[in-house]
Design a protein around this motif. Structure first.
Motif, short mmCIF file in Angstrom:
data_model
loop_
_atom_site.label_atom_id
_atom_site.label_comp_id
_atom_site.label_asym_id
_atom_site.label_seq_id
_atom_site.Cartn_x
_atom_site.Cartn_y
_atom_site.Cartn_z
N HIS B 110 0.82 -1.21 0.00
CA HIS B 110 0.00 0.00 0.00
C HIS B 110 0.85 1.26 0.00
O HIS B 110 0.48 2.22 0.63
N PRO B 112 1.95 4.72 -0.57
CA PRO B 112 1.24 5.83 -1.21
C PRO B 112 2.08 6.39 -2.37
O PRO B 112 3.28 6.15 -2.44
N GLU B 113 1.42 7.15 -3.24
CA GLU B 113 2.14 7.82 -4.32
C GLU B 113 3.10 8.84 -3.71
O GLU B 113 2.76 9.46 -2.71
N GLY B 163 -1.20 14.43 0.90
CA GLY B 163 -2.33 14.76 0.03
C GLY B 163 -2.13 16.07 -0.71
O GLY B 163 -1.01 16.54 -0.88
N GLU B 164 -3.25 16.67 -1.12
CA GLU B 164 -3.21 17.86 -1.97
C GLU B 164 -2.44 19.02 -1.35
O GLU B 164 -1.63 19.67 -1.99
N LYS B 362 -10.07 5.37 2.25
CA LYS B 362 -9.64 6.30 1.19
C LYS B 362 -9.14 5.52 -0.02
O LYS B 362 -9.41 5.87 -1.17
N GLU B 363 -8.44 4.42 0.25
CA GLU B 363 -7.89 3.64 -0.85
C GLU B 363 -9.01 3.03 -1.70
O GLU B 363 -8.90 2.93 -2.91
N ARG B 364 -10.11 2.67 -1.03
CA ARG B 364 -11.19 2.00 -1.76
C ARG B 364 -12.13 2.99 -2.44
O ARG B 364 -12.58 2.75 -3.55
N HIS B 366 -11.50 6.46 -2.67
CA HIS B 366 -10.78 7.65 -3.16
C HIS B 366 -11.36 8.93 -2.61
O HIS B 366 -11.24 9.99 -3.22
N THR B 367 -12.03 8.85 -1.50
CA THR B 367 -12.51 10.07 -0.84
C THR B 367 -12.71 9.75 0.63
O THR B 367 -12.89 8.60 1.01
#
Lengths: 506, 510
Positions: B110, B112-113, B163-164, B362-364, B366-367
């Protein structure tokens, strides 16, 4: 006529007994520099390829006598007290030689690939270093001044080394004019000091000033002039305006040299003048230093926040760091030993970490051909090694444990706290706030390297020559080592009582 | 074996992750499996050391430093490499050793990017050393160094893998903490100079301060510097604003470590350093700390009710929970401080778990926007049940660990230490008790909106994978831990009570 004169002179003149062991580092180095000149003259163009290697060796060779002197451990005084070789002087000399060696490593490829005179560059560099090495031991106004000019004049030339660049010419000219102006101020102050005390020896001057017989305004004026002269040299606010332009315009290896070695030499002279010569008049020195220190760190940091060019940013960060190094001077009467230790420790650690930052700047500029902070974007993606090294250097400059910079800041804090005066504590708080501000602009570079994308998506690898890799290794190793085992420096700075002992009442 | 543990039992686990980080730097980036195995193996070895320490810990004298090592480090400033563990530090050391391997297991597939397991795991390893070092250090300078070591890895973890708004969040986190620690180090130095003790050893400094009769106003100022250092880290109201940003933007693993361990560095600092060394100043400060704590409880809870993002909600709940911990500390009683340490461990396990689940959601989907979620119990029932259990634990349901952190802390405020205003603390008690009602409200409301009902239209036809194997392995030990501690709180109280009582008696004569 001449014969009788000579006879008179020779009868009254006693040749000083020379301790050749004490002078061995300077003699070795001077001989090596002379050899470099010979090689250049004999081999002419063919010598160019040899120069970097030879000057590197010339810088490493004097480390052997320094080592033997350090093992011997005894303090040596020559020429009636004008030249002192103690542990601190040895530490500073070793620092100058090693910094010089790193600068040679930095310059090798930069010069060979650009449009530069090569052989002469190394001759200038080594001559300048000779001045710094002598400065470490100088305890006499004349010796200090000669050492200062020996280190400055080649440096003026080196700043203009990129002949066809307007910026480089501007850099050199500004540096030259400001430097000469500062020297003039300093000389005026020194002549007053000589007039007051009738001696050029710092110990005599110190004793005379401490007596308080001489009229006060003249003494104050002399001290202020000398300190202001050196404030130009170490680029303390408000005498800093030449530094950013000079640093940006000069060839980057020269900038590294100016920012580290040349600045350190200024501090070394200031150290001896303040602690040996002016110790009797701390009522003049301390407030002046307090203002210089607080102004340098605050102004340097605030302007650094707005820089987009990394060399200018490092220039302003260097001004702020100069403020940190000046801070212990502001409490020199209340915590003499701590202040001295703090200044010397800071200088050595600062040399390692700041040189390191310049190594990476030069390495990255080989690919990007730019000094903008944005050109560091995405470095982590294609050059993780350089990124980690730069992170180490910047974090160290910001003072984050366990890297060298934290210990440097810590000893300054300690000196200020030991003084226990409101002045000391207030400067400590100014410094604490400034450390936080400083992190922000170092973090801008970290952000570019780690978080941003590479500009134009150019992620071709950086080709780093061996000389730069070894320079990175040396500086990063020293930065980390000083942070984890700061006690290594303690062996040298622990013996500072040697200097303190000559202080009146010390 | 005992000899070996006495000499090396703390040094090896503290420094081993750092060695692993250096080794991993030399392994090429492409060999991801090797990096994962090295990191996991290191953290497991450290955990084995934790078990050995627990087995060999002498529970009859928890107040004494055990497995202590004291060797010279920086002689010129009289700072020594002094480490040791007593009943106060042991629970937090074990918590750290327990959580880190689980975080690595959770990361297994898992990352993260932008991916890059090498750098990510190296940062976790450096964090590991910093966290363990802070808990074992018995010398102020050593503590300070380890305390700062955790900053940079966390900064990069948020800034690179976040995140953003990651850049804003990471620099905010860093600057806040750095500001606190800069003032903290000035305080440490002032202590060193004013006591003239020529030592940074915590125990000796405490004795010196007691012996020298330093002016109370000076002590209060020095305490203020430490308060900034530790209080920002906790974080206490009004310095808490970095926390929601950092938590929301951090990758799941970062949030878990931040919630489970890093916040405890602040509260631990109060218990280990500020109170024992400056007890008189602590009495002056306690009402204000208590006030900020209860403001934190209410403000955090109200903040939770206003959140629309699940992760941000959990972050605000951290502010509230740490408020209970600080209230317990502010009572300056053994009862309150025991509760505070229990609260630290419980919050670490439970909130860490909540962040794990939030990451998986969040992974599933995407929010994490609460109004877009719903029906988790239908789409992923196992995860839904675990979320349910964890929210119950978080709101302080008796029988689960969260209860033993909150309830005794509130109770302790009924009867604060001598010298403190009883009426004031009873008022705090009432407000804190109201906070538990709010906690139940926001947590149950969160659970209702995310887990109950039907899945929302946009996700209704998507296949949602329930639990992965790595999630099972990482989560089950956490759940077991907070259930067992909830049923048998004596396990933890027995470990620390002796040490806490001794500390309180020495410092406050209570």
């Amino acid at each position: 006529m001449i014969a009788t004169l000579l006879a008179q002179v020779s009868s009254t003149f006693e040749p000083p007994t020379l301790d050749f062991h004490a002078l061995a580092p300077e003699i070795t180095f001077a001989a090596c520099v002379a050899l470099l000149y010979l090689v250049d003259m004999i081999k002419l163009e063919d010598g160019r390829r040899l120069m970097p290697g030879l000057s590197g060796l010339a810088l490493l060779a004097p480390l052997i006598p320094i080592m033997t002197l350090a093992l011997d451990g005894a303090d040596r005084t020559l020429f009636g007290g004008a030249f002192v070789v103690d542990n601190v002087a040895l530490l500073l000399k070793a620092m100058f030689f090693l910094s010089g060696y790193v600068v040679v490593l930095l310059s090798t490829n930069h010069l060979a690939e650009g449009d530069f005179w090569e052989s002469e560059y190394y001759l200038m560099l080594t001559s300048s270093l000779l001045g710094m090495v002598v400065m470490s031991s100088a305890r006499d106004l004349v010796t200090i001044f000669v050492a200062l000019e020996l280190l400055s004049i080649p440096a003026y030339l080196m700043a203009t080394w990129e002949k066809r660049s307007l910026r480089s010419n501007e850099a050199g000219l500004k540096y030259y004019l400001m430097g000469v102006f500062a020297s003039a101020l300093m000389l005026y102050g020194m002549s007053l000091l000589f007039g007051i005390s009738g001696s050029t020896l710092l110990t005599d001057i110190g004793a005379r000033i401490a007596e308080g017989n001489s009229s006060t305004p003249i003494v104050s004026l002399a001290i202020v002039l000398v300190i202001v002269g050196f404030a130009f040299k170490v680029s303390a606010v408000p005498f800093h305006s030449w530094a950013p332009d000079t640093y940006e315009g000069a060839p980057t290896p020269v900038t590294a040299f100016l920012a580290v070695a040349s600045k350190a030499a200024g501090f070394v002279a200031l150290l001896q003048l303040a602690f040996v010569g002016f110790a009797g008049r701390t009522d003049v020195v301390e407030p002046l230093m307090w203002v210089l220190a607080a102004a340098s760190m605050t102004v340097g940091n605030l302007i650094a926040l707005r820089q987009t060019n990394i060399v200018r940013m490092l220039a302003y960060s260097g001004i702020a760091q100069a403020g940190f190094i000046l801070a212990p001077f502001a409490v020199m009467s209340d915590s003499a030993t701590e202040s001295l230790t703090a200044v010397v420790t800071y200088l050595v650690i600062y040399a390692a970490m700041n040189l390191g930052a310049f190594v990476i700047v030069i390495a990255v500029a080989r690919k990007t051909q730019s000094g903008e902070i944005s050109s560091f974007g995405g470095l982590f993606g294609y050059a993780p090694g350089l990124t980690v090294a730069m992170t180490v250097f910047l974090a160290s400059l910001a003072g984050i444990p366990p890297l060298g910079g934290w210990f440097a800041k810590f000893v300054v804090f300690k000196a200020l706290a030991t003084a226990g005066t409101p002045w000391g504590y207030s400067l400590a708080v100014v410094m604490a706030v400034n450390s936080v501000v400083a992190f922000y602009y170092y973090a801008l570079v970290l952000k570019a390297m780690w978080f941003d994308e590479a500009p134009y998506g150019d992620t071709s690898p950086v080709r780093v020559p061996v000389s730069l890799i070894s320079a990175t290794g040396l500086t990063a190793g020293a930065t980390i080592l000083f942070g984890v085992f700061p006690g290594l420096l303690g062996h040298f700075t622990g013996s500072l009582e040697g200097i303190i002992a000559v202080l009146p009442g010390g | 074996m005992t000899d070996f543990l006495n000499d090396w039992g703390l040094t090896i686990p503290t420094l081993l992750p750092l060695v692993a980080a250096v080794v991993m730097m030399l392994i090429p980036k492409a060999e991801e499996e090797t990096h994962k195995v090295v990191a996991l193996a290191t953290s497991l070895v450290v955990a084995v050391f934790g078990v050995l320490l627990l087995l060999n810990f002498d529970f009859d004298r928890t107040k004494d430093l055990q497995f202590a090592v004291d060797i010279g480090w920086i002689d010129i400033i009289r700072s020594r490499f002094t480490i040791g563990v007593d009943g106060i530090a042991l629970p937090l050391i074990l918590l750290t050793m327990f959580v880190v391997p689980l975080v690595i297991i959770y990361s297994w597939n898992h990352f993260p990017e932008p991916h890059n397991p090498k750098a990510f795991l190296i940062l976790i390893m450096i964090l590991h050393t910093g966290m363990l070092g802070s808990f074992v250090a018995q010398d102020l300078i050593l503590f300070f160094v380890f305390f700062e070591v955790v900053l940079l890895p966390m900064y990069f973890m948020i800034g690179v893998w976040g995140g953003e708004q990651r850049q804003y969040a990471s620099i905010k986190f860093f600057l806040y903490t750095l500001f606190g620690s800069a003032l903290m180090i000035v305080s440490f130095l002032a202590l060193f100079v004013l006591t003239g003790a020529e030592t940074f050893n915590m125990v000796q400094l405490a004795e010196q301060v007691a012996a020298r009769e330093i002016a109370l106003s000076t002590q209060v100022l020095i305490f203020g510097g430490m308060f900034m250092g530790f209080g920002i880290k906790v974080p206490m109201f009004p310095f808490h604003t970095w926390l929601p940003d950092a938590h929301t933007q951090a990758p799941t693993q970062g949030s878990v470590i931040l919630a489970a361990v890093l916040l405890k560095l602040g509260t631990y600092g109060f218990v280990r350093i500020a109170l024992p060394i400056l007890p008189d100043a602590a009495i002056e400060w306690a009402p204000w700390i208590g006030l900020l704590a209860v403001i934190g409880i209410i403000y955090g809870a109200l903040g939770c009710l206003a959140q629309t993002d699940m992760k941000r909600l959990i972050a605000f709940s951290s502010v509230a929970h740490m408020g209970y911990v600080m209230l317990g500390i502010a009572t300056l009683t053994d009862f309150g401080i025991n509760a505070a340490i229990f609260g630290m461990v419980a919050h670490g396990l439970i909130t860490g778990m909540l962040f794990f689940i939030a990451g998986s959601i969040k992974e599933r989907f995407h929010t994490l926007e609460i109004k877009r979620l719903g029906g988790l119990l239908k789409q992923a029932p196992r995860m839904g049940w675990i979320l349910g259990l964890t929210t119950m634990a978080s709101l302080g349901l008796p029988g689960l660990a969260g209860f033993w952190g909150e309830f005794p802390a509130i109770l302790a405020a009924y009867n604060p230490a001598e010298g403190l205003n009883v009426t004031l603390f009873r008022a705090y008690m009432v407000i804190a008790a109201l906070g538990t009602v709010l906690a139940a409200a926001y947590l149950l409301w969160l659970y209702q909106r995310t887990a109950f009902g039907e899945p929302k239209e946009e996700f209704a036809h998507e296949h949602v994978h329930d639990m992965h194997v790595t999630e099972w392995i990482a989560w089950i030990p956490m759940v077991i831990a907070f259930v067992v501690l909830g049923l048998m709180p004596g396990l933890l109280f027995g470990m620390m009570d002796g040490a806490v009582t001794n500390m309180v008696r020495t410092a406050f004569g209570g």
